[in-house]
Scaffold this motif. Structure first.
Motif, PDB file in Angstrom:
ATOM      1  N   ARG A 111     -18.719  -3.476   3.399  1.00  0.00           N
ATOM      2  CA  ARG A 111     -19.898  -3.092   2.634  1.00  0.00           C
ATOM      3  C   ARG A 111     -19.881  -1.585   2.422  1.00  0.00           C
ATOM      4  O   ARG A 111     -19.422  -0.816   3.251  1.00  0.00           O
ATOM      5  N   SER A 112     -20.374  -1.145   1.239  1.00  0.00           N
ATOM      6  CA  SER A 112     -20.534   0.266   0.950  1.00  0.00           C
ATOM      7  C   SER A 112     -21.685   0.422  -0.017  1.00  0.00           C
ATOM      8  O   SER A 112     -22.068  -0.524  -0.711  1.00  0.00           O
ATOM      9  N   VAL A 120     -22.347  -2.805  -2.110  1.00  0.00           N
ATOM     10  CA  VAL A 120     -21.218  -3.627  -2.559  1.00  0.00           C
ATOM     11  C   VAL A 120     -20.640  -4.335  -1.340  1.00  0.00           C
ATOM     12  O   VAL A 120     -20.189  -3.690  -0.395  1.00  0.00           O
ATOM     13  N   ILE A 121     -20.673  -5.654  -1.367  1.00  0.00           N
ATOM     14  CA  ILE A 121     -20.129  -6.469  -0.287  1.00  0.00           C
ATOM     15  C   ILE A 121     -18.830  -7.096  -0.789  1.00  0.00           C
ATOM     16  O   ILE A 121     -18.786  -7.631  -1.901  1.00  0.00           O
ATOM     17  N   ARG A 122     -17.772  -7.067   0.056  1.00  0.00           N
ATOM     18  CA  ARG A 122     -16.459  -7.569  -0.371  1.00  0.00           C
ATOM     19  C   ARG A 122     -15.870  -8.529   0.645  1.00  0.00           C
ATOM     20  O   ARG A 122     -15.995  -8.318   1.843  1.00  0.00           O
ATOM     21  N   GLN A 189     -17.469   3.487   4.728  1.00  0.00           N
ATOM     22  CA  GLN A 189     -17.766   2.067   4.573  1.00  0.00           C
ATOM     23  C   GLN A 189     -17.827   1.443   5.962  1.00  0.00           C
ATOM     24  O   GLN A 189     -17.305   1.996   6.925  1.00  0.00           O
ATOM     25  N   ALA A 190     -18.462   0.273   6.057  1.00  0.00           N
ATOM     26  CA  ALA A 190     -18.472  -0.483   7.312  1.00  0.00           C
ATOM     27  C   ALA A 190     -17.704  -1.772   7.101  1.00  0.00           C
ATOM     28  O   ALA A 190     -17.863  -2.431   6.071  1.00  0.00           O
ATOM     29  N   GLU A 206     -15.859  -1.746  12.397  1.00  0.00           N
ATOM     30  CA  GLU A 206     -15.184  -0.490  12.088  1.00  0.00           C
ATOM     31  C   GLU A 206     -15.969   0.286  11.040  1.00  0.00           C
ATOM     32  O   GLU A 206     -16.586  -0.306  10.146  1.00  0.00           O
ATOM     33  N   VAL A 207     -15.940   1.600  11.150  1.00  0.00           N
ATOM     34  CA  VAL A 207     -16.341   2.462  10.037  1.00  0.00           C
ATOM     35  C   VAL A 207     -15.080   3.109   9.525  1.00  0.00           C
ATOM     36  O   VAL A 207     -14.187   3.503  10.295  1.00  0.00           O
ATOM     37  N   VAL A 208     -14.966   3.187   8.190  1.00  0.00           N
ATOM     38  CA  VAL A 208     -13.737   3.695   7.562  1.00  0.00           C
ATOM     39  C   VAL A 208     -14.108   4.637   6.443  1.00  0.00           C
ATOM     40  O   VAL A 208     -15.202   4.560   5.870  1.00  0.00           O
TER      41      VAL A 208
END
Length: 213
Positions: A111-112, A120-122, A189-190, A206-208
Motif C-alpha cells: 500500500r502507498s 494504492v493497494i497492490r 510504502q508498507a 516491511e516499510v520500503v
C-alpha cells in the motif's frame, strides 16, 4: 461431476494453510524475484526485476482503505475476471470454488498514498503471468500494471501494523538511509506478508522506499 475426494483434499489443504498462517508460516507463496544486499541496522537493499501487479485506489482512511482494497483485489484473483483458466491458489488465499480464472496470490500485499489523495493497494502477480495472458478484471476499479525494475531499501518488523507504527518505522528507515548516505527517490510504502489472523509476533511486515545505490 463433483469429485468428493478432491473437495475433501481442498478443505484439508485450506485448514492446514490457515493453521500455518496463524504462526506466520507461508506455504508456497511466491515473492517477486529480487537480489538482496544486507546493510546495518536490519536494513536491506533489494533490486527487483520488472513485474506485474493488480492494483486499486481507495479513498478512505488508511486501515479502511487497506481492507477495502484487499477485498477488491481478492475478488479479482478469486474469479472476478474474464478468464477461463483455473489455477490453484497458494496460501493465504483459499481454494474455495469460484467461477472464472483463479490466480495464485504472491507476497507481499503493498500500500502507498495518503488519506487525502487515496491509497494504492497492490497484489503482485505470479511470475508465470504476463499482461497479455492475465484475465481482465470484472471490476473497472482494478487495474493491471507493469512495475518496472527498481531498487528498494527495506526495513522489516513484526507486530502491530497500524498507521502509527508504519509512520514510526518509515521515519526509522529514512534516518538509517540518511546516516548511510543513501539517496531516497520516492515515498515510503508498507508491505504485508501475512493474513490478519497471524499472531502479531509472527507477522512479517516491511516499510520500503525507492533509492539510488
Amino acid at each position: 461431476m463433483t469429485n468428493p475426494l478432491g473437495q475433501v483434499t481442498n478443505v484439508v489443504t485450506q485448514v492446514a494453510e490457515s493453521v500455518l498462517g496463524i504462526v506466520g508460516i507461508r506455504v508456497g507463496t511466491e515473492e517477486p524475484p529480487h537480489d538482496t544486499e544486507r546493510l546495518t541496522g536490519g536494513l536491506e537493499i533489494r533490486r527487483y526485476r520488472p513485474r506485474i501487479a493488480a492494483e486499486t485506489t481507495v479513498e478512505a482512511p488508511e486501515e479502511r482503505a487497506r481492507n477495502e482494497g484487499f477485498r477488491r483485489l481478492a475478488r479479482y484473483i478469486f474469479g472476478g475476471n474474464g478468464g477461463s483458466d483455473k489455477i490453484a491458489m497458494t496460501a493465504p488465499v483459499s481454494q474455495a470454488g469460484s467461477t472464472g480464472s483463479k490466480i495464485a496470490m504472491t507476497a507481499p500485499v503493498t500500500r502507498s498514498g495518503d488519506d487525502e489523495n487515496g491509497w494504492v493497494i497492490r497484489f503482485f502477480m505470479p511470475s508465470k503471468w504476463t499482461l497479455a495472458t492475465l484475465p481482465t478484471p470484472d471490476d473497472d476499479r482494478v487495474r493491471l500494471v507493469e512495475v518496472p525494475a527498481e531498487t528498494m531499501a527495506v526495513l522489516r518488523f513484526t507486530g502491530d501494523r497500524g498507521p502509527a507504527t508504519i509512520a514510526k518505522k518509515s521515519d526509522e528507515l529514512r534516518k538509517t538511509l540518511r546516516d548511510n548516505g543513501i539517496e531516497v527517490t520516492g515515498e515510503p510504502q508498507a508491505w504485508f506478508y501475512d493474513p490478519p489472523w497471524t499472531l502479531p509476533f509472527r507477522r512479517r511486515n516491511e516499510v520500503v522506499v525507492p533509492v539510488v545505490t
